[in-house]
Design a protein around this motif. Structure first.
Motif, PDB file in Angstrom:
ATOM      1  N   ASP A   1       0.841  -1.200   0.000  1.00  0.00           N
ATOM      2  CA  ASP A   1       0.000   0.000   0.000  1.00  0.00           C
ATOM      3  C   ASP A   1       0.879   1.254   0.000  1.00  0.00           C
ATOM      4  O   ASP A   1       1.530   1.560   1.004  1.00  0.00           O
ATOM      5  CB  ASP A   1      -0.908  -0.049   1.242  1.00  0.00           C
ATOM      6  CG  ASP A   1      -1.912   1.088   1.281  1.00  0.00           C
ATOM      7  OD1 ASP A   1      -1.804   2.034   0.473  1.00  0.00           O
ATOM      8  OD2 ASP A   1      -2.812   1.039   2.139  1.00  0.00           O
TER       9      ASP A   1
ATOM     10  N   ILE B   1       0.133   4.511  -0.056  1.00  0.00           N
ATOM     11  CA  ILE B   1      -0.300   5.620   0.812  1.00  0.00           C
ATOM     12  C   ILE B   1      -1.259   5.066   1.885  1.00  0.00           C
ATOM     13  O   ILE B   1      -2.455   5.316   1.869  1.00  0.00           O
ATOM     14  CB  ILE B   1      -0.954   6.783   0.026  1.00  0.00           C
ATOM     15  CG1 ILE B   1      -1.977   6.267  -1.010  1.00  0.00           C
ATOM     16  CG2 ILE B   1       0.100   7.630  -0.668  1.00  0.00           C
ATOM     17  CD1 ILE B   1      -2.817   7.386  -1.645  1.00  0.00           C
ATOM     18  N   PRO B   2      -0.689   4.338   2.830  1.00  0.00           N
ATOM     19  CA  PRO B   2      -1.527   3.619   3.802  1.00  0.00           C
ATOM     20  C   PRO B   2      -2.299   4.534   4.738  1.00  0.00           C
ATOM     21  O   PRO B   2      -1.712   5.503   5.227  1.00  0.00           O
ATOM     22  CB  PRO B   2      -0.505   2.814   4.607  1.00  0.00           C
ATOM     23  CG  PRO B   2       0.805   3.483   4.407  1.00  0.00           C
ATOM     24  CD  PRO B   2       0.748   4.179   3.088  1.00  0.00           C
ATOM     25  N   PRO B   3      -3.566   4.270   5.027  1.00  0.00           N
ATOM     26  CA  PRO B   3      -4.363   3.205   4.415  1.00  0.00           C
ATOM     27  C   PRO B   3      -4.998   3.670   3.116  1.00  0.00           C
ATOM     28  O   PRO B   3      -5.417   4.820   2.999  1.00  0.00           O
ATOM     29  CB  PRO B   3      -5.447   2.960   5.465  1.00  0.00           C
ATOM     30  CG  PRO B   3      -5.656   4.292   6.105  1.00  0.00           C
ATOM     31  CD  PRO B   3      -4.334   4.994   6.071  1.00  0.00           C
ATOM     32  N   SER B   4      -5.076   2.763   2.134  1.00  0.00           N
ATOM     33  CA  SER B   4      -5.750   3.059   0.871  1.00  0.00           C
ATOM     34  C   SER B   4      -6.222   1.744   0.264  1.00  0.00           C
ATOM     35  O   SER B   4      -5.927   0.668   0.794  1.00  0.00           O
ATOM     36  CB  SER B   4      -4.807   3.759  -0.093  1.00  0.00           C
ATOM     37  OG  SER B   4      -3.965   2.829  -0.738  1.00  0.00           O
ATOM     38  N   ASP B   5      -6.906   1.854  -0.863  1.00  0.00           N
ATOM     39  CA  ASP B   5      -7.293   0.645  -1.590  1.00  0.00           C
ATOM     40  C   ASP B   5      -6.341   0.349  -2.743  1.00  0.00           C
ATOM     41  O   ASP B   5      -6.563  -0.584  -3.514  1.00  0.00           O
ATOM     42  CB  ASP B   5      -8.724   0.794  -2.123  1.00  0.00           C
ATOM     43  CG  ASP B   5      -9.734   0.862  -0.994  1.00  0.00           C
ATOM     44  OD1 ASP B   5      -9.583   0.110  -0.010  1.00  0.00           O
ATOM     45  OD2 ASP B   5     -10.680   1.677  -1.076  1.00  0.00           O
TER      46      ASP B   5
END
Lengths: 239, 239, 239
Positions: free
Chosen positions: C133, C135-139
């Motif tokens: 990921d 750019i945590p959190p992301s999908d």
């Protein structure tokens, strides 16, 4: 002691003094309500709609909130208080005498030491460790505090008593040995502060990546923006 | 093959060739006496008063000493020799062909490679890894040696064949790539020596935090001070 | 759905929609064919001669190749495609939507994020984490790519989308934040390139330690040298 519409696997063990609300799912080979020396007098409560996956152990004296998802092979010791809509990743180890507030998510293999206080909307990635003993080994416990919306990336270690401020971002593999102000980026071993979270951009755009409330939906409430804004005032004022 | 007053859970599996002494407790869903290819001819012995918590796997050919507490989800492979009054934290992985001496404590998620030698009164914190392969992957095994009273903090990695001296203190997140003399502080990646353990003070006092024998009692023998003093002479002389 | 000469433990749970080929062994307290919300329509296939050790969970929709050895307490989620002669160490967490090619070996406690691509003859040591990921959190999911014969030492973290080149060697405890060319040594946090793999010598000799094909046999094919040489041309040309 078991509510309506629950799916309790045949192989799960539910000990005495456990209260399970409606629509709870409990997977195979779980042990629910551990009480090794019969010392724990408090009930274990598992609130409605929560899912406990296979091979998980939960001690008496804890509280699993509504709509939680607890992974496989998780260990939850006594006096662990979980709010609602929480996720706990597989192989995580919650050592007890700790709290995790609503909508916080822990990925796999997170180790939460006693007296940790994880507030709401926090995101913790795999293999993060929250420590608590300032002069190991000792009986002193100084829990870590993670303020709302803070993000702790993979494999970060947080030293005893450290507070991570509202909406701060701690990079992978860091060793956090001091408090971090709200909305800051920190990373490295030992930790260095690398500026405000507005410095991190979404790849190939010039948009701010943080806070993530505009770009990441998951199961958060529709009013996430208002919640963030209101909490921001509260936590930034208090600093 | 099972002694008096044992509490063996109904769901625990006890295979052949296992000797269980008196007052032993074995939790749910344990598999005791694993022998996948029927190659292990040696018995597994679990000595009196020991507790094995749920979901733990123990191979044949090992020895669990008296008064041990083995956590949940622990894996103990063949030729693991544990002394008495030892604690092994949940999710720890003891790879076999190793020894741990009396009164040593391993917290959760400790990985002990083959041919490790953990002496007595050692304290190891979560996610420590003792490696053993100098040119990975290979069939060479150079075990780590931890001398008595050494302390290895959270998430330290110790490279193959390294010896940590008597009563030395290794800080969190370190990568130990060389031997450490007795009573030294080491930390960092790569390791730097930061002076004698007498430099670490108890917070808010000017008292020495190490050795911990004056301030941390747990289940150690009453004569812990005499034991320390005697061992200290032996190990400091031999360096 | 279960082939000839299989050894399925009495306590193992085999759900519907699982195809088990000949000579497969499944240990105690495994759950094979998990499908929590009945959303996974694809079968789980476990190919011949494979061994699944106790307490392991495998979801529907995956493929376990021939001659695999899967450790204890492993978690394998849906859409995990494993080739043949693979080893997965105990407590490893394969998060699904990933592939591991023939003859690769993962030691204990390896965390493989979604969309990872582990090619053949790779060796991964304990507590390595492959993240995904950016750019945590992301999908967003950017999987890690490990080219053939690459070696990832204990407790290394690889950041999202990073590619480790053919036969490269990444030292213990590294944080890999950029691609690594073939046949390079990398280590540290952040990663530094330390020259060609020919710089690492076997202790007490002046012989090259890498590639390991001349000195480490395990269960690899007899033609390992030819396989390496042919792949080397392919992967070094393509860079």
């Amino acid at each position: 002691m078991i509510g309506k519409n629950c799916k309790i696997s045949d192989t799960a063990i539910i000990n005495e003094n456990v209260l399970i609300e409606d629509n709870v799912t409990i997977g195979d080979f779980c042990v629910i309500g551990l009480n090794p020396n019969n010392k724990i007098k408090k009930k274990l409560i598992i609130k409605k709609n929560s899912i406990i996956n296979s091979h998980t152990n939960i001690y008496l004296g804890s509280e699993i909130g509504e709509n939680n998802i607890i992974g496989h092979n998780v260990l939850i010791r006594e006096e662990t208080i979980l709010g609602k809509n929480i996720q706990i990743g597989s192989f995580s180890d919650l050592e007890g005498y700790l709290s995790i507030d609503d909508y916080s998510k822990l990925h796999s293999c997170v180790h939460v030491g006693q007296y940790s206080k994880i507030m709401s909307y926090v995101y913790i990635f795999p293999y993060v460790v929250l420590t608590n003993d300032p002069i190991p080994p000792s009986d002193i416990r100084h829990g870590v505090i993670l303020e709302p919306f803070s993000i702790i990336c993979t494999r970060t270690t947080i030293l005893p008593g450290v507070k991570i401020g509202f909406s701060s971002f701690i990079g992978a593999n860091s060793l956090v040995n001091k408090n971090v102000d709200p909305e800051m980026i920190g990373s490295g071993n030992p930790l260095r502060i690398k500026g405000n979270i507005s410095n991190i951009k979404i790849p190939k755009t010039n948009k701010n990546a943080y806070p993530w409330i505009d770009r990441f939906k998951k199961d958060y409430p529709k009013e996430i923006k208002e919640i963030y804004t209101k909490m921001r005032e509260e936590y930034l004022d208090s600093e």
